[in-house]
Design a protein around this motif. Sequence first.
Motif, PDB file in Angstrom:
ATOM      1  N   PRO A 111       1.007  -8.540   9.989  1.00  0.00           N
ATOM      2  CA  PRO A 111       1.412  -8.620   8.584  1.00  0.00           C
ATOM      3  C   PRO A 111       0.917  -7.419   7.784  1.00  0.00           C
ATOM      4  CG  PRO A 111      -0.421 -10.108   9.007  1.00  0.00           C
ATOM      5  CD  PRO A 111       0.007  -9.574  10.339  1.00  0.00           C
ATOM      6  N   MET A 112       1.829  -6.819   7.011  1.00  0.00           N
ATOM      7  CA  MET A 112       1.498  -5.661   6.197  1.00  0.00           C
ATOM      8  C   MET A 112       0.980  -6.097   4.827  1.00  0.00           C
ATOM      9  SD  MET A 112       2.186  -3.200   8.245  1.00  0.00           S
ATOM     10  CE  MET A 112       2.353  -1.694   7.282  1.00  0.00           C
ATOM     11  N   SER A 113       0.107  -5.259   4.276  1.00  0.00           N
ATOM     12  CA  SER A 113      -0.497  -5.553   2.976  1.00  0.00           C
ATOM     13  C   SER A 113      -0.251  -4.402   2.008  1.00  0.00           C
ATOM     14  CB  SER A 113      -2.010  -5.770   3.128  1.00  0.00           C
ATOM     15  OG  SER A 113      -2.286  -6.867   3.975  1.00  0.00           O
ATOM     16  N   TYR A 114      -0.222  -4.747   0.710  1.00  0.00           N
ATOM     17  CA  TYR A 114      -0.048  -3.765  -0.350  1.00  0.00           C
ATOM     18  C   TYR A 114      -1.093  -3.999  -1.441  1.00  0.00           C
ATOM     19  CZ  TYR A 114       4.593  -2.737   1.586  1.00  0.00           C
ATOM     20  OH  TYR A 114       5.635  -2.376   2.415  1.00  0.00           O
TER      21      TYR A 114
ATOM     22  N   GLN B  20       8.455   7.202 -11.165  1.00  0.00           N
ATOM     23  CA  GLN B  20       7.311   7.650 -10.381  1.00  0.00           C
ATOM     24  C   GLN B  20       6.605   6.400  -9.900  1.00  0.00           C
ATOM     25  OE1 GLN B  20       4.412   9.951 -12.561  1.00  0.00           O
ATOM     26  NE2 GLN B  20       2.859   9.756 -10.967  1.00  0.00           N
ATOM     27  N   LEU B  21       6.381   6.306  -8.591  1.00  0.00           N
ATOM     28  CA  LEU B  21       5.747   5.112  -8.021  1.00  0.00           C
ATOM     29  C   LEU B  21       4.481   5.498  -7.273  1.00  0.00           C
ATOM     30  CD1 LEU B  21       5.905   2.016  -7.202  1.00  0.00           C
ATOM     31  CD2 LEU B  21       7.004   2.824  -5.099  1.00  0.00           C
ATOM     32  N   HIS B  22       3.427   4.721  -7.510  1.00  0.00           N
ATOM     33  CA  HIS B  22       2.214   4.789  -6.679  1.00  0.00           C
ATOM     34  C   HIS B  22       2.052   3.442  -6.005  1.00  0.00           C
ATOM     35  CE1 HIS B  22      -1.941   5.819  -5.461  1.00  0.00           C
ATOM     36  NE2 HIS B  22      -2.157   4.520  -5.658  1.00  0.00           N
ATOM     37  N   ILE B  23       1.867   3.462  -4.696  1.00  0.00           N
ATOM     38  CA  ILE B  23       1.707   2.217  -3.944  1.00  0.00           C
ATOM     39  C   ILE B  23       0.810   2.472  -2.742  1.00  0.00           C
ATOM     40  CG2 ILE B  23       3.798   2.596  -2.563  1.00  0.00           C
ATOM     41  CD1 ILE B  23       4.303  -0.473  -2.795  1.00  0.00           C
ATOM     42  N   GLU B  24      -0.045   1.513  -2.436  1.00  0.00           N
ATOM     43  CA  GLU B  24      -0.951   1.627  -1.291  1.00  0.00           C
ATOM     44  C   GLU B  24      -0.633   0.514  -0.296  1.00  0.00           C
ATOM     45  OE1 GLU B  24      -4.949   1.768  -2.857  1.00  0.00           O
ATOM     46  OE2 GLU B  24      -4.361   3.194  -4.431  1.00  0.00           O
ATOM     47  N   TRP B  25      -0.696   0.836   1.005  1.00  0.00           N
ATOM     48  CA  TRP B  25      -0.332  -0.136   2.020  1.00  0.00           C
ATOM     49  C   TRP B  25      -1.261  -0.023   3.224  1.00  0.00           C
ATOM     50  CZ3 TRP B  25       1.359   1.954   6.705  1.00  0.00           C
ATOM     51  CH2 TRP B  25       1.791   3.293   6.674  1.00  0.00           C
ATOM     52  N   ARG B  26      -1.283  -1.106   4.004  1.00  0.00           N
ATOM     53  CA  ARG B  26      -2.199  -1.167   5.154  1.00  0.00           C
ATOM     54  C   ARG B  26      -1.621  -2.059   6.242  1.00  0.00           C
ATOM     55  NH1 ARG B  26      -7.541  -4.406   3.934  1.00  0.00           N
ATOM     56  NH2 ARG B  26      -5.976  -6.068   4.041  1.00  0.00           N
ATOM     57  N   SER B  27      -1.758  -1.600   7.473  1.00  0.00           N
ATOM     58  CA  SER B  27      -1.474  -2.457   8.629  1.00  0.00           C
ATOM     59  C   SER B  27      -2.804  -3.040   9.109  1.00  0.00           C
ATOM     60  CB  SER B  27      -0.810  -1.649   9.750  1.00  0.00           C
ATOM     61  OG  SER B  27      -1.652  -0.596  10.173  1.00  0.00           O
ATOM     62  N   PRO B  28      -2.785  -4.134   9.866  1.00  0.00           N
ATOM     63  CA  PRO B  28      -4.037  -4.728  10.339  1.00  0.00           C
ATOM     64  C   PRO B  28      -4.823  -3.764  11.221  1.00  0.00           C
ATOM     65  CG  PRO B  28      -2.201  -6.243  10.628  1.00  0.00           C
ATOM     66  CD  PRO B  28      -1.609  -4.929  10.273  1.00  0.00           C
TER      67      PRO B  28
ATOM     68  N   TRP C  50      -6.423   1.967   4.435  1.00  0.00           N
ATOM     69  CA  TRP C  50      -5.436   2.005   3.357  1.00  0.00           C
ATOM     70  C   TRP C  50      -4.758   3.370   3.296  1.00  0.00           C
ATOM     71  CZ3 TRP C  50      -3.356  -1.932   0.947  1.00  0.00           C
ATOM     72  CH2 TRP C  50      -4.053  -3.147   0.893  1.00  0.00           C
ATOM     73  N   GLN C  51      -3.456   3.343   3.048  1.00  0.00           N
ATOM     74  CA  GLN C  51      -2.663   4.556   2.941  1.00  0.00           C
ATOM     75  C   GLN C  51      -1.920   4.544   1.607  1.00  0.00           C
ATOM     76  OE1 GLN C  51      -1.044   6.089   6.546  1.00  0.00           O
ATOM     77  NE2 GLN C  51      -1.307   4.156   7.640  1.00  0.00           N
TER      78      GLN C  51
END
Length: 259
Positions: free
Chosen positions: A248-251, A109-117, A176-177
């Motif tokens: 650049p993508m962020s996590y 089970q993975l939880h991860i958050e990501w964001r584009s500029p 953030w997503q």
Amino acid sequence: MKKQTILVPIAIALCGMAGAQNRNINMDSLVQLSKKTEVWEPVPAKVTPGKTAADAPSDAIVLFNGKDINAFQKKGGGAPGWKIDKDGALTVVKTSGDLQTKQGFGSCQLHIEWRSPAVIAGSSQSRGNSGIFFMGEYELQVLDSYENPTYVNGQAGSIYKQHIPLVNASRKPGEWQTYDVIFTAPQFYADGTVQTPARITVLHNGVLVQNNVEIKGGTKWIGPPVYKKHKDKEPLVLQDHGNDGGNPMSYRNIWIREL
């Protein structure tokens, strides 16, 4: 007449007592039958949930908490080239290469958050592109898909080039997503043929976008996906897509539970 008057209530009372006794006997029988289908062992392990749905539960492995990237290395080995921003986000640096976990994982089970500029250039696949590769092979696409037309089996929430997401649940650039994922690892016979294929369920920002779909093989940019036998546990990989369009993508807030 008096005897009949007295006997009738007694008969009614006796019938009532007999009925109640039968009901008790029937209830006892039902309880015994119910016990035959009760299971008491094994007792599930106790896990303390996080304060919110985004917080790691007590049995999770925290891969990134905004402070260090000790859980990761450069894909293939070496120091990771990604940077930690002042807001605690893990951001890809141009041409720094993919990141992979030092530890291998299978079903999880993975939880991860990501964001584009917030300010983003480019279009289609050159607009905030990255990816999450389970076992280094099976890609869940990360892409700015907010009002950004592209091929639908390559948009955010897709299993790249395999499964279209059920809906587009993307937020605006700069927001953030989240992905919450249940991944079931494939199993192989000794000769390398597939015994059971991988499967995946994905919630994007709390919305179901992949519902226990069957993964058809390792991700391919060109050509159909194919399975190749690998270890039971392999690293989780975060993609450096070449920093397309200077986006650049962020996590952040990455945690995983082994299943």
